[in-house]
Design an enzyme around this catalytic site. Structure first.
Site, PDB file in Angstrom:
ATOM      1  N   GLY A 105       0.823  -1.209   0.000  1.00  0.00           N
ATOM      2  CA  GLY A 105       0.000   0.000   0.000  1.00  0.00           C
ATOM      3  C   GLY A 105       0.855   1.255   0.000  1.00  0.00           C
ATOM      4  O   GLY A 105       0.453   2.302   0.506  1.00  0.00           O
ATOM      5  N   GLY A 107       1.614   2.846  -2.575  1.00  0.00           N
ATOM      6  CA  GLY A 107       1.219   3.731  -3.676  1.00  0.00           C
ATOM      7  C   GLY A 107       1.935   3.425  -4.980  1.00  0.00           C
ATOM      8  O   GLY A 107       2.311   4.343  -5.712  1.00  0.00           O
ATOM      9  N   SER A 108       2.104   2.136  -5.286  1.00  0.00           N
ATOM     10  CA  SER A 108       2.816   1.806  -6.532  1.00  0.00           C
ATOM     11  C   SER A 108       2.042   2.285  -7.762  1.00  0.00           C
ATOM     12  O   SER A 108       2.654   2.738  -8.730  1.00  0.00           O
ATOM     13  CB  SER A 108       3.104   0.306  -6.617  1.00  0.00           C
ATOM     14  N   SER A 109       0.722   2.251  -7.709  1.00  0.00           N
ATOM     15  CA  SER A 109      -0.054   2.691  -8.881  1.00  0.00           C
ATOM     16  C   SER A 109       0.153   4.172  -9.151  1.00  0.00           C
ATOM     17  O   SER A 109       0.346   4.582 -10.297  1.00  0.00           O
ATOM     18  CB  SER A 109      -1.548   2.454  -8.661  1.00  0.00           C
ATOM     19  N   ALA A 111       2.708   6.027  -8.078  1.00  0.00           N
ATOM     20  CA  ALA A 111       4.119   6.290  -8.409  1.00  0.00           C
ATOM     21  C   ALA A 111       4.409   5.911  -9.859  1.00  0.00           C
ATOM     22  O   ALA A 111       5.100   6.653 -10.578  1.00  0.00           O
ATOM     23  CB  ALA A 111       5.034   5.525  -7.452  1.00  0.00           C
ATOM     24  N   ASP A 152      -1.453  10.424  -2.682  1.00  0.00           N
ATOM     25  CA  ASP A 152      -0.331   9.543  -3.024  1.00  0.00           C
ATOM     26  C   ASP A 152       0.436  10.079  -4.236  1.00  0.00           C
ATOM     27  O   ASP A 152       1.657   9.932  -4.329  1.00  0.00           O
ATOM     28  CB  ASP A 152      -0.837   8.106  -3.264  1.00  0.00           C
TER      29      ASP A 152
END
Ligand code: MEV
Length: 327
Positions: A105, A107-109, A111, A152
């Site tokens: 969680g 925040g890879s999406s 980033a 994010d």
């Protein structure tokens, strides 16, 4: 070829309330995500994302409008939105790589979205201010998830600790250093958009309760901003526990326990017993990570481990979106 990177994030205070026009405090973390982009002469986007178990994925430019697999959706939506906005079309080769698991969680999406847009702006020599990158990234995330405050995305672009208001109406980088932050992964992957939608269902049943709770969280965020500015860590910890007390009562109908969960509560409890100033869930809840504040990191991390969690070693990353190389 261009390579850019952006940090992951952790919500410190204000989750859920920030979806409904209240501020939050977010920290960028010292684990980063990288995106490499180069042009190619085929009319295709070629994609490698080893952490997402994607290799040699190919989609033709004419198919960008079609529904894409979830592992590649954010990159391809970012490409599509960038091409549309700037009237550009080109084949591309893209590679993503992450220092953190997409499970945390962190925040890879967001980033990956931010990095893709930044890399494209460099490769096609389109000048984009940070706020323009924010706006296009936020649109991309909303196109896919339909919900979200964008905090994010701000963390990925600006880095450091940020006071953030819904949709980027305010993005205020704060001068806060040396936070004694401890992070524990619950072992459970949470779907932010599903939890946000579940809370919305509850909110529609009792909007008065939730509006009041969001206002109470707003007060905590304001106090935490001041306390963090003064490095008053025992007070910041106390405010974390207070914030958790409000989140604990939030329901999420699709999940048994609500926004908080048994494992979240257990990890919080052991952190406190091990001497933490305070602890809370971080992000949407249900799973992902908990955060605690304390000077005795070793003991708190040991307690997290013994309770079934995984300590994640991170610091605040003051470097936001960054060009790694431009060859
Ligand atoms: C999720 O990490 C935090 C939420 O506030 C959603 C958002 O702000 O987009 C629950």
């Amino acid at each position: 070829m261009i390579k850019v990177s952006a940090p992951g994030k952790l919500m410190l205070f204000g989750e859920h309330a920030v979806v409904y026009n209240r501020p939050c405090l977010v920290a960028a973390v010292s684990q980063r995500l990288f995106v490499e982009v180069e042009k190619n002469s085929e009319n295709k986007i070629l994609l490698d994302a080893p952490q997402m178990k994607v290799s040699d994925f190919a989609v033709s430019l004419t198919d960008l409008d079609k529904e894409q697999p979830k592992e590649v959706r954010f990159v391809l939506e970012a490409v599509k939105n960038f091409f549309r906005k700037y009237n550009i079309e080109s084949g591309l080769k893209i590679k993503t790589e992450s220092q953190f698991s997409a499970e945390y969680g962190f925040g890879s999406s967001s980033a990956v979205t931010v990095c893709t847009i930044k890399a494209l702006s460099e490769i096609f020599e389109v000048k984009m201010a940070e706020k323009e990158i924010f706006d296009l990234s936020y649109k991309t995330v909303l196109d896919i998830q339909g919900v979200g405050s964008g905090f994010d995305i701000a963390a990925a672009i600006y880095g450091g600790v940020i006071y953030f208001l819904t949709g980027g109406k305010r993005i205020e980088p704060l001068e806060i250093k040396n936070i004694p932050l401890i992070v524990g992964y619950t072992g459970v992957k949470a779907s932010t958009s599903e939890i946000v939608k579940a809370v919305k269902v509850e909110m529609e049943k009792d909007s008065e309760y939730y509006e009041k709770a969001y206002d109470d969280i707003l007060q905590i965020v304001e106090k935490a901003k001041t306390a963090m500015g003064n490095s008053s860590w025992p007070e910041v910890g106390r405010l974390m526990t207070e914030n958790q007390g409000i989140l604990r009562k939030f329901k999420a109908p699709s999940v048994e326990y609500g926004v908080s969960s048994e494992i979240i509560e257990k990890l919080i409890e052991v952190c406190q017993r091990a001497g933490a100033f305070g602890a809370k869930l971080s992000g949407a809840g249900v799973g992902d990570c908990i955060i605690a504040l304390g000077e005795n990191r070793g003991e708190i991390e040991k307690a997290i481990k013994e309770a079934g969690g995984t300590p994640v070693s991170v610091n605040v990353d003051y470097q936001g979106l960054k060009i790694e190389n431009n060859l």
